[in-house]
Structure formats: C-alpha cells, structure tokens
Write an enzyme that holds these catalytic residues in place. Structure first.
Site, PDB file in Angstrom:
ATOM      1  N   ASP A 193     -17.153   7.355  -1.868  1.00 32.50           N
ATOM      2  CA  ASP A 193     -15.881   7.261  -1.147  1.00 32.50           C
ATOM      3  C   ASP A 193     -15.559   8.664  -0.629  1.00 32.50           C
ATOM      4  OD1 ASP A 193     -13.386   6.453  -0.192  1.00 32.50           O
ATOM      5  OD2 ASP A 193     -12.411   6.497  -2.153  1.00 32.50           O
ATOM      6  N   ARG A 196     -13.745  -8.464   1.669  1.00 34.64           N
ATOM      7  CA  ARG A 196     -12.309  -8.234   1.424  1.00 34.64           C
ATOM      8  C   ARG A 196     -11.528  -9.508   1.770  1.00 34.64           C
ATOM      9  NH1 ARG A 196     -10.156  -3.108   1.525  1.00 34.64           N
ATOM     10  NH2 ARG A 196      -8.290  -4.219   0.819  1.00 34.64           N
ATOM     11  N   ARG A 223       0.876  -1.182   0.000  1.00 32.15           N
ATOM     12  CA  ARG A 223       0.000   0.000   0.000  1.00 32.15           C
ATOM     13  C   ARG A 223       0.907   1.223   0.000  1.00 32.15           C
ATOM     14  NH1 ARG A 223      -5.309   1.482   3.418  1.00 32.15           N
ATOM     15  NH2 ARG A 223      -6.077   0.079   1.813  1.00 32.15           N
ATOM     16  N   HIS A 272      -7.312   0.687  -6.554  1.00 30.38           N
ATOM     17  CA  HIS A 272      -7.490  -0.164  -5.372  1.00 30.38           C
ATOM     18  C   HIS A 272      -8.163  -1.473  -5.821  1.00 30.38           C
ATOM     19  CE1 HIS A 272      -7.675  -1.357  -1.332  1.00 30.38           C
ATOM     20  NE2 HIS A 272      -8.538  -0.501  -0.829  1.00 30.38           N
ATOM     21  N   GLN A 283     -10.036  -3.957  -3.280  1.00 30.21           N
ATOM     22  CA  GLN A 283     -11.336  -3.476  -2.816  1.00 30.21           C
ATOM     23  C   GLN A 283     -12.407  -3.764  -3.860  1.00 30.21           C
ATOM     24  OE1 GLN A 283     -12.289  -1.763   0.222  1.00 30.21           O
ATOM     25  NE2 GLN A 283     -14.262  -2.356  -0.624  1.00 30.21           N
ATOM     26  N   CYS A 318     -16.340   1.826   0.372  1.00 26.68           N
ATOM     27  CA  CYS A 318     -15.145   1.040   0.686  1.00 26.68           C
ATOM     28  C   CYS A 318     -14.722   1.197   2.141  1.00 26.68           C
ATOM     29  CB  CYS A 318     -14.001   1.424  -0.249  1.00 26.68           C
ATOM     30  SG  CYS A 318     -13.609   3.184  -0.211  1.00 26.68           S
TER      31      CYS A 318
HETATM   32  N1   CP Z   1     -11.201   0.028   2.259  1.00 25.93           N
HETATM   33  C1   CP Z   1      -9.949  -0.089   2.714  1.00 25.93           C
HETATM   34  O1   CP Z   1      -8.998  -0.345   1.974  1.00 25.93           O
HETATM   35  O2   CP Z   1      -9.821   0.088   4.059  1.00 25.93           O
HETATM   36  P1   CP Z   1      -8.475   0.294   4.866  1.00 25.93           P
HETATM   37  O3   CP Z   1      -7.894   1.622   4.450  1.00 25.93           O
HETATM   38  O4   CP Z   1      -8.880   0.272   6.301  1.00 25.93           O
HETATM   39  O5   CP Z   1      -7.518  -0.815   4.545  1.00 25.93           O
HETATM   40  N1  NVA Z   2      -9.862   6.859  -1.673  1.00 26.75           N
HETATM   41  C1  NVA Z   2      -9.527   6.397  -0.352  1.00 26.75           C
HETATM   42  C2  NVA Z   2      -9.804   4.938  -0.224  1.00 26.75           C
HETATM   43  C3  NVA Z   2      -9.535   4.361   1.127  1.00 26.75           C
HETATM   44  C4  NVA Z   2      -9.761   2.878   1.188  1.00 26.75           C
HETATM   45  C5  NVA Z   2      -8.073   6.717  -0.058  1.00 26.75           C
HETATM   46  O1  NVA Z   2      -7.233   6.507  -0.946  1.00 26.75           O
HETATM   47  O2  NVA Z   2      -7.775   7.164   1.037  1.00 26.75           O
END
Ligand code: CP
Ligand code: NVA
Length: 300
Positions: free
Chosen positions: A219, A287, A102, A129, A132, A259
């Site tokens: 989101d 997930r 990540r 992502h 997700q 998400c």
């Molecule tokens: N939706 C998602 O990826 O959640 P987190 O940021 O908690 O991993």
């Molecule tokens: N768009 C958000 C998604 C989090 C799961 C971010 O990148 O923070």
C-alpha cells in the site's frame, strides 16, 4: 452483525459468511441474476476523504440491490462546519437505513454507531479499512481455493490496511508477516489481538517477510491525511518496494495485491504491478461483491 466498524468485530464464521454470500452474488450477477434485497433502503455515504473505489462500489452496489445511495461530502455537510457527530448520527438515523463513513479518526465511526440507531459501515479510517480486506480475502480465496496453509506478507507502512489485513489473515487461518521500517509498525493492540489467534511476524527486511509467501501485499507510503509527511516517509520507506527481488523470495505462484491507488516506482515497481494487474483489478472489482454482501447482512 450490527455494524462493520472494524474487522476484529467479526468472528471467523461471520467473515466466512460474508465471503460466501459475496461469491454467490458475484456468480449470480455474472449470470444475469439480480435480487432486490434492499428495495427501498437508503444508504448515506459520508466522505471526509477522497475515494474512487469505495464511493462507486457502494453506490453501484446499493443500486444493484434495489436501494438508493446518497453521496454526502463533508464539504457540504454541517459536519465540515463543526456539527458534532453525535447530532449528525441522531438526525441521519431518522432518514436513512444505514450509513457508510470514510473519515480520519476511528472514534468518529464508533461514535456514530453509539449515538445513531442505524447500521454503520467503516469505509476507511486512519485505523482500519475492513471493506477492503473483505474484498482482499475474497480475491485470495478465488485464486488460491482456500486459506489453508497460506502465508500472507505485507511490505510497507503499518497503516490502516496492515491493521485490517493482519486481523483478516489470522482469522481466516493464514500466517501473516510484515516488513516495515522501525517506527512504522502496525497498531500494537491489533498486533497483540492477532497474535492470540495466529502467527504474526514483524521484520525489517522485505525479502525476509516475503520468503515463501503466497500473497504479497503493499500500500502507499503516505496515506490520506499524511501528505505533509510525504518527503520524510519516502526516505523512511526507501527499500520497501515490491520489486523483482521481493518477488524472487516469494513462492513462484505468489499473487500480488494492492488496495489502490498505487504509486509505481514507490511501494511497487511498474513491472510487478503490470505482471499482476489481473489479480489487482479482480481485487478492485471484488469491493463491489463483498460490500453488497455486507449491505445485505446489515440492512436486509
Ligand atoms: N482502495 C480504496 O479504498 O480505494 P478508494 O480510496 O478509491 O475508495
Ligand atoms: N492507506 C491508504 C489506503 C487507501 C485505500 C490511505 O489511507 O490513504
């Protein structure tokens, strides 16, 4: 399937194959059937941003498959002090069977895959992502039975989620419609690619995007890494809230997905969120199942 760097790398058949395995693993788990498919396998999980769902679902997923997951924060890794990703990739490939990353730039996960020799899973970048969206698609199919004829609408920022959802929707045969303010559209290349495969509409009015929608998705307005733009974004996205008006435009039996984490009173009202909490938390649960399927495809 060698890596999961972005959803666009997966064919329609590969997406369905992951979803089918995810359904099977979910069903078996509910019936007490467990498989040591990844016995002895080690997954590194590099986090350069916060996470609740991604971290816990990957860690638990590896455990349930008989493998082991290492949580690697950039606060502790030498990456955080400037060690190049190409060196980190070559070193970690000697210890691990796979890595989930990540981070901010998509280039980092692509570079890890290029220089390393183990499967790489994108656990969220600024660009996309994919994990997700596999869980999201799994949830849509669970509730709707199939993707055929469905309209998927997204309200808000044309961000990492919007990019991946657009690809996921058209690859599975859904129509995709997004309402976003000017200047916050999804990635132009992703949009062009998605338009080759299906019906993609970009509009300004949330009620127009939501018209007759089967799925309403939203989101956050400010993603991780955009904290300094928060005030500006809150102004730009005023009016892009999934509320009773948006839901009145959608089909009566429309589902709402998010998400998470969610900001009630910003991208979604507390009422809409709570009315659809069952779907949203099934989505979060999925997930685990979707990622276990991805791990099996890549590491088994
Ligand atoms: N939706 C998602 O990826 O959640 P987190 O940021 O908690 O991993
Ligand atoms: N768009 C958000 C998604 C989090 C799961 C971010 O990148 O923070």
């Amino acid at each position: 399937m060698k890596h999961l760097l972005k959803l666009a790398d997966l064919s329609r058949e590969e997406i369905f194959s992951v979803l089918n395995l995810a359904d099977q693993l979910k069903y078996e788990r509910a019936n007490g059937v467990h498989h040591d498919y990844l016995k002895g396998k080690k997954l590194g999980m590099i986090f350069q941003k916060s996470s609740t769902r991604t971290r816990v679902s990957f860690e638990v997923g590896m455990y349930e498959l008989g493998g082991y997951a290492l949580f690697l924060s950039d606060r502790d890794l030498q990456i955080g002090r400037g060690e190049p990703i190409e060196d980190t990739a070559r070193v970690l490939s000697r210890y691990l069977d796979g890595v989930m990353i990540r981070t901010f730039e998509q280039k980092e996960v692509e570079d890890f895959a290029r220089y390393g020799s183990i499967p790489v899973i994108n656990g969220l970048t600024d660009y996309c992502h994919p994990c997700q969206v596999l869980a999201d698609l799994m949830t849509v199919r669970e509730y709707k039975g199939s993707f055929k004829g469905l309209k998927f609408c997204f309200i808000g920022d044309g961000n990492n989620m919007a990019n991946s959802l657009m690809v996921g929707a058209v690859r599975t045969g859904m129509r995709f419609s997004i309402a976003c303010p000017k200047g916050y559209e999804p990635d132009a290349n992703v949009t062009a690619l998605a338009r080759q495969a299906g019906d993609v509409e970009i509009v300004r009015d949330p009620a127009e995007a939501a018209k007759d929608a089967d799925i309403v998705y939203t989101d956050v307005w400010a993603s991780m890494g955009q904290e300094e733009e928060r005030e500006k974004r809150c102004k730009a996205f005023a009016g892009y809230c999934v509320d009773a008006n948006v839901m009145a435009a959608a089909k009566k039996d429309a589902m709402v997905l998010h998400c998470l984490p969610a900001h009630r009173g910003e991208e979604i009202t507390a009422d809409v969120f709570e009315a659809h909490a069952e779907e949203i938390f099934d989505e979060a649960e999925n997930r685990l199942h979707a990622q276990k399927a991805v791990l099996c495809k890549l590491l088994k």
